[in-house]
Write an enzyme that holds these catalytic residues in place. Structure first.
Site, short mmCIF file in Angstrom:
data_model
loop_
_atom_site.label_atom_id
_atom_site.label_comp_id
_atom_site.label_asym_id
_atom_site.label_seq_id
_atom_site.Cartn_x
_atom_site.Cartn_y
_atom_site.Cartn_z
N LYS A 105 -3.05 68.87 -51.07
CA LYS A 105 -1.85 68.02 -51.20
C LYS A 105 -1.25 68.16 -52.59
O LYS A 105 -0.05 68.37 -52.74
CB LYS A 105 -2.25 66.56 -50.95
CG LYS A 105 -1.22 65.55 -51.41
CD LYS A 105 -1.66 64.13 -51.15
CE LYS A 105 -2.50 63.49 -52.22
NZ LYS A 105 -1.77 63.07 -53.44
N ASN A 106 -2.12 68.03 -53.60
CA ASN A 106 -1.60 67.96 -54.97
C ASN A 106 -1.12 69.30 -55.50
O ASN A 106 -0.56 69.38 -56.58
CB ASN A 106 -2.64 67.31 -55.90
CG ASN A 106 -2.77 65.83 -55.60
OD1 ASN A 106 -1.94 65.27 -54.90
ND2 ASN A 106 -3.82 65.22 -56.12
N ARG A 131 5.07 59.19 -55.47
CA ARG A 131 5.19 59.28 -56.92
C ARG A 131 5.42 60.72 -57.37
O ARG A 131 6.13 60.99 -58.34
CB ARG A 131 3.91 58.73 -57.52
CG ARG A 131 4.09 58.38 -58.93
CD ARG A 131 2.86 57.89 -59.61
NE ARG A 131 3.24 57.47 -60.93
CZ ARG A 131 3.48 58.29 -61.92
NH1 ARG A 131 3.34 59.58 -61.74
NH2 ARG A 131 3.87 57.85 -63.09
N ASP A 169 1.08 52.08 -59.66
CA ASP A 169 0.64 51.94 -58.27
C ASP A 169 -0.77 51.37 -58.21
O ASP A 169 -1.28 50.88 -59.21
CB ASP A 169 0.79 53.25 -57.49
CG ASP A 169 -0.07 54.37 -58.06
OD1 ASP A 169 -0.99 54.06 -58.83
OD2 ASP A 169 0.19 55.52 -57.73
N ASP A 188 -10.25 61.48 -58.51
CA ASP A 188 -9.98 61.26 -57.09
C ASP A 188 -11.25 61.17 -56.26
O ASP A 188 -11.21 60.76 -55.10
CB ASP A 188 -9.06 62.36 -56.53
CG ASP A 188 -7.64 62.24 -57.09
OD1 ASP A 188 -7.28 61.14 -57.55
OD2 ASP A 188 -6.91 63.25 -57.08
N1 EPU Z 1 -0.08 59.59 -68.31
C1 EPU Z 1 0.63 59.00 -69.32
N2 EPU Z 1 1.84 59.55 -69.65
C2 EPU Z 1 2.35 60.64 -69.02
C3 EPU Z 1 1.60 61.24 -67.98
C4 EPU Z 1 0.38 60.69 -67.63
O1 EPU Z 1 0.21 58.01 -69.90
O2 EPU Z 1 3.44 61.09 -69.38
C5 EPU Z 1 -1.39 59.02 -67.94
C6 EPU Z 1 -1.37 58.41 -66.55
O3 EPU Z 1 -0.87 57.08 -66.61
C7 EPU Z 1 -2.82 58.47 -66.16
C8 EPU Z 1 -3.30 59.76 -66.84
O4 EPU Z 1 -2.35 60.05 -67.86
O5 EPU Z 1 -3.50 57.38 -66.70
C9 EPU Z 1 -3.43 60.95 -65.91
O6 EPU Z 1 -2.21 61.24 -65.30
P1 EPU Z 1 -1.81 62.68 -64.76
O7 EPU Z 1 -0.42 62.94 -65.19
O8 EPU Z 1 -2.86 63.67 -65.12
O9 EPU Z 1 -1.87 62.43 -63.20
P2 EPU Z 1 -0.72 62.63 -62.14
O10 EPU Z 1 -0.07 63.95 -62.32
O11 EPU Z 1 0.13 61.43 -62.10
C10 EPU Z 1 -2.26 63.85 -60.42
C11 EPU Z 1 -2.65 63.66 -58.98
C12 EPU Z 1 -3.56 62.47 -58.84
C13 EPU Z 1 -4.80 62.72 -59.68
C14 EPU Z 1 -4.37 62.96 -61.14
C15 EPU Z 1 -5.52 63.28 -62.06
C16 EPU Z 1 -0.72 64.45 -57.80
C17 EPU Z 1 0.41 64.17 -56.89
N3 EPU Z 1 -1.45 63.44 -58.18
O12 EPU Z 1 -1.56 62.66 -60.81
O13 EPU Z 1 -3.95 62.42 -57.46
O14 EPU Z 1 -5.64 61.61 -59.61
O15 EPU Z 1 -3.44 64.05 -61.19
O16 EPU Z 1 -6.21 64.38 -61.60
O17 EPU Z 1 -0.97 65.60 -58.14
C18 EPU Z 1 -4.36 61.43 -55.35
O18 EPU Z 1 -4.21 62.55 -54.86
O19 EPU Z 1 -4.79 60.45 -54.68
C19 EPU Z 1 -4.02 61.23 -56.77
C20 EPU Z 1 -3.84 60.03 -57.31
#
Ligand code: EPU
Length: 478
Positions: free
Chosen positions: A58-59, A144, A168, A357
């Site tokens: 998915k991701n 998101r 979320d 995850d």
């Molecule tokens: N963060 C910030 N500022 C930013 C970006 C991120 O503070 O500009 C913080 C976030 O708030 C969080 C942390 O950094 O606390 C990690 O965020 P990251 O950007 O790495 O995660 P994401 O891209 O929002 C993706 C996956 C998540 C997975 C995370 C970590 C997708 C669609 N989502 O989220 O997957 O947990 O990376 O590996 O790719 C899921 O699939 O259920 C899911 C939540």
């Protein structure tokens, strides 16, 4: 402009309620099952045994679909999972003016077909010369990951408005690194009426960017912007996830010049344009890890195919420490647990660390292990929210900030519980397999967002599962 939501491809299994604001399930006015929620009931004292095939991640697939926006013409992404989130991303792209078609994967792998329905599809994306520039809130709040259209649209069109997704169920989720990185590349970014508005009337230029944290989403957005920027960019402290490698591979096939994918430093030479591509999505390591933990928790024996076991090295090593037997070969691995698992400590970290995850599965394993486990979450501040539901199953969990101490019990006790997000939902269903009696997990449309036909896979692995509906508990808050 407002739109009424259409589900782009009705052959993708979407539960009623899954696409409603907040994904809260059935209950809107006019819905015949007005007071019902979607549930899965599982019988406990179960053991997972057999083979399960995992399709594309998915991701990764969500971001590959966004990356297609970088080149006008027809891109095809194969091995895309049949899940709700992909349907929503299809709708995001459709509203940006793309043609979207979901086709059977060619060739269809017999391993991914259950009950005549394949778990993966190909998505054919026809990207116009001038895509739209706006992703609105009614879709972004449901998905998101829609925020990942920011980088490619800004790079191609010099202007984009994307609704701010907010936080979320797993915590507050910032965008500061996306914004500061794009600003370094020459974008002007403002926030207005819940939208992030980015413009770069003279185009983006290359920049040296040091991320505060290896954010997956920020790395992806910045790479997608940098590939079309003028000059060279360096992204330091970049995320290293296999999904990052996958998107960089696809972008390079489109004509981008990225090196260092899979390391903490990405070098990108901007190019004037990209061409469409055909690309296969990398296998889903989180779905694979869910089955690995399920096998260990139920003292089962499961072979998982379709994913490179190296992507799960730390997680599989934990299962070995817990007493499991793990065999790996090619793109498959087998997990067998003969005795009660031993307690192990787990710390979540960016890849290659233990994936956040899989935290609900790690808590589930700890809840039935012999001894006490210390589980530490370092990525999301709300990941432990679901622990209350796990406690309803009898798990002995004490949380303090980003730590949880879990004292294992021989067996959990079946109860009605609620899925609060994708991974919590899957973790609760698996925990229910280790409980005495029946566990009813409600709001399972969350699970459909990330797992293609989870119930059918459970059945194929030999457990009793009953999807259905149950009356929604009345909201008595005043
Ligand atoms: N963060 C910030 N500022 C930013 C970006 C991120 O503070 O500009 C913080 C976030 O708030 C969080 C942390 O950094 O606390 C990690 O965020 P990251 O950007 O790495 O995660 P994401 O891209 O929002 C993706 C996956 C998540 C997975 C995370 C970590 C997708 C669609 N989502 O989220 O997957 O947990 O990376 O590996 O790719 C899921 O699939 O259920 C899911 C939540």
């Amino acid at each position: 402009m407002t739109h009424s939501l259409r589900i782009p491809d009705l052959t993708i299994p979407v539960r009623p309620g899954a696409l409603r604001p907040g994904g809260v399930g059935p209950g809107d006015a006019g819905d015949p099952a007005v007071n019902d929620v979607d549930v899965i009931r599982v019988r406990g004292d179960a053991r997972l045994a057999g083979t399960v095939h995992v399709v594309g991640a998915k991701n990764s697939a969500l971001k590959l679909m966004a990356a297609a926006l970088l080149a006008p013409g027809r891109s095809v992404i194969t091995n895309v999972p049949r899940i709700t989130d992909i349907a929503i991303m299809g709708e995001v792209l459709r509203r940006l003016g793309c043609g979207i078609r979901f086709d059977a994967d060619d060739p269809v792998d017999p391993m991914v077909v259950h009950g005549g329905v394949a778990r993966s599809r190909s998505v054919v994306i026809d990207v116009p010369e001038q895509p739209g520039t706006e992703a609105d809130y009614d879709l972004v709040r449901r998905l998101r990951a829609s925020i990942c259209v920011l980088g490619p649209l800004l790079a191609r069109l010099g202007y984009v408005r994307v609704a701010h997704p907010g936080g979320d169920a797993i915590g507050s989720r910032g965008l500061d690194m996306h914004i500061s990185g794009l600003t370094r590349m020459g974008a002007e970014i403002s926030g207005e009426h819940g939208f992030v508005i980015a413009s770069a009337p003279h185009g983006l230029h290359g920049a040296e960017i040091m991320l505060d944290f290896p954010s997956v989403g920020a790395t992806e957005n910045l790479v997608m912007a940098a590939v079309l920027a003028r000059g060279a960019s360096v992204i330091d402290n970049a995320a290293r996830e296999p999904e990052i490698v996958d998107i960089c591979t696809m972008l390079n096939q489109m004509g981008a010049r990225i090196s260092g994918a899979g390391t903490s430093t990405l070098h990108i030479e901007g190019v004037p344009g990209l061409r469409p591509v055909r690309h296969a999505t990398v296998g889903d390591r989180i779905v694979a890890g869910t089955w690995a933990f399920g096998a260990a928790m139920t003292r089962g024996d499961v072979t998982v195919t379709g994913v490179e076991p190296g992507f799960l090295e730390v997680a599989l090593d934990k299962l070995v420490s817990a007493g499991g037997l793990v065999e790996t070969r090619g793109d498959a691995f087998r997990v067998r647990m003969d005795d009660r698992p031993k307690a192990v400590d787990v710390v979540t970290l960016p890849y290659p660390g233990f994936a956040t995850d899989l935290l609900p599965m790690a808590i589930g394993l700890a809840a039935v292990s012999d001894g006490a486990s210390l589980i530490t979450e370092n990525i999301f501040d709300g990941r432990f929210m679901f622990a209350n539901e796990m406690m309803r199953l009898g798990a002995d969990i004490k949380t303090d900030g980003h730590h949880a101490v879990v004292r294992g019990r021989e067996r959990l006790s079946g109860a009605p519980v609620r899925a609060t997000d994708i991974r919590a939902g899957a973790g609760l269903i698996i925990a229910g397999l280790c409980a005495e009696g029946v566990t009813e997990v409600s709001h399972v449309h969350h699970v459909d967002r990330g797992y293609p036909d989870f119930a059918a896979d459970l059945r194929a692995l030999g457990v009793e599962v009953e999807p259905g509906t149950a009356p929604e508990e009345p909201d008595l808050t005043i």
